[in-house]
Write an enzyme that holds these catalytic residues in place. Structure first.
Site, PDB file in Angstrom:
ATOM      1  N   THR A 184       1.511  10.866   4.064  1.00 19.09           N
ATOM      2  CA  THR A 184       0.441  11.334   3.121  1.00 19.09           C
ATOM      3  C   THR A 184      -0.554  11.535   4.324  1.00 19.09           C
ATOM      4  O   THR A 184      -1.844  12.691   3.680  1.00 19.09           O
ATOM      5  CB  THR A 184       0.692  11.063   2.105  1.00 19.09           C
ATOM      6  OG1 THR A 184      -0.511   9.929   2.013  1.00 19.09           O
ATOM      7  CG2 THR A 184       1.520  11.218   0.517  1.00 19.09           C
ATOM      8  N   LYS A 198      -8.649   6.428   6.174  1.00 18.40           N
ATOM      9  CA  LYS A 198      -7.467   5.281   5.928  1.00 18.40           C
ATOM     10  C   LYS A 198      -7.812   4.622   4.541  1.00 18.40           C
ATOM     11  O   LYS A 198      -8.766   3.659   5.288  1.00 18.40           O
ATOM     12  CB  LYS A 198      -7.530   5.475   7.052  1.00 18.40           C
ATOM     13  CG  LYS A 198      -6.329   6.684   7.453  1.00 18.40           C
ATOM     14  CD  LYS A 198      -5.099   6.077   8.562  1.00 18.40           C
ATOM     15  CE  LYS A 198      -5.004   7.092   9.009  1.00 18.40           C
ATOM     16  NZ  LYS A 198      -3.442   6.850   9.966  1.00 18.40           N
ATOM     17  N   GLU A 228       0.101  -3.486   5.130  1.00 16.74           N
ATOM     18  CA  GLU A 228      -1.094  -2.075   4.536  1.00 16.74           C
ATOM     19  C   GLU A 228      -1.294  -1.780   6.091  1.00 16.74           C
ATOM     20  O   GLU A 228      -0.886  -2.789   7.448  1.00 16.74           O
ATOM     21  CB  GLU A 228      -2.447  -3.055   4.315  1.00 16.74           C
ATOM     22  CG  GLU A 228      -2.724  -3.047   3.047  1.00 16.74           C
ATOM     23  CD  GLU A 228      -3.747  -1.442   3.480  1.00 16.74           C
ATOM     24  OE1 GLU A 228      -3.539  -1.063   4.076  1.00 16.74           O
ATOM     25  OE2 GLU A 228      -4.219  -1.482   1.890  1.00 16.74           O
ATOM     26  N   ASP A 229      -1.144  -0.121   6.155  1.00 15.92           N
ATOM     27  CA  ASP A 229      -1.848   0.627   7.479  1.00 15.92           C
ATOM     28  C   ASP A 229      -3.123   0.438   7.428  1.00 15.92           C
ATOM     29  O   ASP A 229      -3.735   0.837   8.038  1.00 15.92           O
ATOM     30  CB  ASP A 229      -1.185   1.488   7.455  1.00 15.92           C
ATOM     31  CG  ASP A 229      -1.623   2.828   6.441  1.00 15.92           C
ATOM     32  OD1 ASP A 229      -2.534   2.054   5.384  1.00 15.92           O
ATOM     33  OD2 ASP A 229      -2.698   3.688   6.446  1.00 15.92           O
ATOM     34  N   ASP A 248       0.918  -1.198   0.321  1.00 17.05           N
ATOM     35  CA  ASP A 248      -0.343   0.211   0.805  1.00 17.05           C
ATOM     36  C   ASP A 248       0.904   1.077  -0.296  1.00 17.05           C
ATOM     37  O   ASP A 248       2.443   1.017   0.284  1.00 17.05           O
ATOM     38  CB  ASP A 248      -0.412   0.217   1.358  1.00 17.05           C
ATOM     39  CG  ASP A 248      -1.716   0.904   1.710  1.00 17.05           C
ATOM     40  OD1 ASP A 248      -2.631   1.880   0.352  1.00 17.05           O
ATOM     41  OD2 ASP A 248      -1.961   2.069   2.350  1.00 17.05           O
ATOM     42  N   LEU A 249       0.600   2.333  -0.369  1.00 13.85           N
ATOM     43  CA  LEU A 249       0.834   3.790  -0.601  1.00 13.85           C
ATOM     44  C   LEU A 249       0.958   4.572   0.984  1.00 13.85           C
ATOM     45  O   LEU A 249       2.322   5.139   1.745  1.00 13.85           O
ATOM     46  CB  LEU A 249       1.117   4.751  -1.670  1.00 13.85           C
ATOM     47  CG  LEU A 249       1.498   5.199  -1.770  1.00 13.85           C
ATOM     48  CD1 LEU A 249       2.891   5.339  -2.189  1.00 13.85           C
ATOM     49  CD2 LEU A 249       0.357   6.830  -3.024  1.00 13.85           C
ATOM     50  N   ASP A 250      -0.102   5.058   1.085  1.00 13.02           N
ATOM     51  CA  ASP A 250      -0.558   5.759   1.970  1.00 13.02           C
ATOM     52  C   ASP A 250      -0.686   5.560   3.531  1.00 13.02           C
ATOM     53  O   ASP A 250      -0.905   4.335   3.516  1.00 13.02           O
ATOM     54  CB  ASP A 250      -1.687   6.755   1.521  1.00 13.02           C
ATOM     55  CG  ASP A 250      -1.448   7.587   0.547  1.00 13.02           C
ATOM     56  OD1 ASP A 250      -0.581   8.356   0.621  1.00 13.02           O
ATOM     57  OD2 ASP A 250      -2.778   7.474  -0.161  1.00 13.02           O
ATOM     58  N   LYS A 310     -10.481  -1.490  -1.763  1.00 17.57           N
ATOM     59  CA  LYS A 310     -10.637  -1.847  -0.768  1.00 17.57           C
ATOM     60  C   LYS A 310     -11.405  -1.792   0.319  1.00 17.57           C
ATOM     61  O   LYS A 310     -12.106  -1.263   0.170  1.00 17.57           O
ATOM     62  CB  LYS A 310      -8.615  -1.982  -0.251  1.00 17.57           C
ATOM     63  CG  LYS A 310      -8.296  -1.890  -0.932  1.00 17.57           C
ATOM     64  CD  LYS A 310      -6.475  -1.286  -0.183  1.00 17.57           C
ATOM     65  CE  LYS A 310      -5.832  -1.321  -1.236  1.00 17.57           C
ATOM     66  NZ  LYS A 310      -4.626  -0.064  -0.550  1.00 17.57           N
ATOM     67  N   SER A 320      -2.428   0.117  -4.386  1.00 11.17           N
ATOM     68  CA  SER A 320      -2.830   1.438  -3.663  1.00 11.17           C
ATOM     69  C   SER A 320      -4.000   2.020  -4.430  1.00 11.17           C
ATOM     70  O   SER A 320      -4.430   1.692  -5.502  1.00 11.17           O
ATOM     71  CB  SER A 320      -1.939   2.566  -3.742  1.00 11.17           C
ATOM     72  OG  SER A 320      -2.536   3.245  -3.497  1.00 11.17           O
ATOM     73  N   ALA A 321      -4.767   2.423  -3.448  1.00 10.40           N
ATOM     74  CA  ALA A 321      -6.387   2.882  -4.310  1.00 10.40           C
ATOM     75  C   ALA A 321      -6.124   4.635  -4.613  1.00 10.40           C
ATOM     76  O   ALA A 321      -7.633   4.910  -4.646  1.00 10.40           O
ATOM     77  CB  ALA A 321      -7.619   3.430  -2.133  1.00 10.40           C
TER      78      ALA A 321
END
Ligand code: BG6
Ligand code: MG
Length: 218
Positions: free
Chosen positions: A18, A46, A170-171, A10-12, A146, A115-116
């Site tokens: 971010t 999130k 993932e966070d 995942d990115l953020d 997701k 990522s979304a």
């Protein structure tokens, strides 16, 4: 240690911090619409898509609007968010990110983004980390958000791997649920939060730096 053939990030909140910029941009819109938006409220956004995030925000403010108005507000929030992204550089990377990506790469593990965010290409380029990725799957290439596993299944496919050969980092709870539904190993990246907020993961780390130090999948 268990080995993997693919790692999907995942990115953020996993590679880059971010969330504070998403928060400031949503808060600006909320204030314009006449209500406040707290950092605690921001936790609910999130891992959630932009459209769904706006709906949650409007619910909090008890604001109703038609689809046309909603898409204008989503665009307005994004323009504000993108102004922050333009100032982003590699100092925004979360602790241990490039070390762990380098280590996995050296171990022959294939790496995908999952990522979304529709802003993922801009963020990767601002952070100068494009080169680490064998595949990039983001909000521009998926149709189901997701906790649907689509984003991660596409990631595994793009890497030429079975879902069970991949670990997802993932966070967000929606992301952990998506990884498990997709048949992957799920790693909860908790940051300053508590792992109780991310039930269902197979492993937990505070950061990718901790994954590196504990030899996760290495
Ligand atoms: C996710 C974030 O990575 O991307 C969410 O956790 C965000 O908070 C979503 O809403 C969509 O991002 P963007 O950049 O397309 O608005
Ligand atoms: Mg995230």
């Amino acid at each position: 240690m268990q080995k993997i053939k693919g790692a999907i990030f995942d990115l953020d909140g996993v590679l880059v911090d971010t969330a504070k910029y998403h928060y400031l941009a949503w808060k600006k819109l909320a204030n314009k619409l006449g209500f406040d938006f707290s950092e605690k409220d921001n936790e609910k956004l999130k891992g959630v898509s932009r459209t769904r995030s706006l709906e949650i925000l409007l619910d909090i403010g008890k604001v109703q609007a038609d689809e046309n108005q909603k898409s204008k507000w989503a665009e307005e929030k994004n323009e504000c968010y993108v102004e922050y992204l333009k100032k982003l550089d590699s100092t925004a990377l979360l602790e241990g990110t490039t070390d762990y990506l380098n280590t996995l790469h050296a171990e022959g593990v294939k790496i995908s983004l999952g990522s979304a965010s529709k802003n993922a290409p801009l963020i990767l380029s601002q952070l100068n980390i494009n080169n680490y990725f064998d595949a990039v799957i983001d909000g521009n290439s998926i149709s189901k958000a997701k906790p649907d596993p689509e984003v991660f299944l596409q990631g595994a496919k793009a890497l030429g791997l079975k879902p069970s050969e991949c670990a997802v980092f993932e966070d967000s709870l929606a992301g952990i649920q998506a990884a498990k539904k997709g048949g992957m190993i799920a790693v909860g990246v908790v940051g300053e939060g508590d792992k109780k907020n991310l039930p269902g993961a197979d492993f937990y780390v505070k950061s990718l730096g901790e994954a590196e130090r504990s030899g996760l999948f290495i």
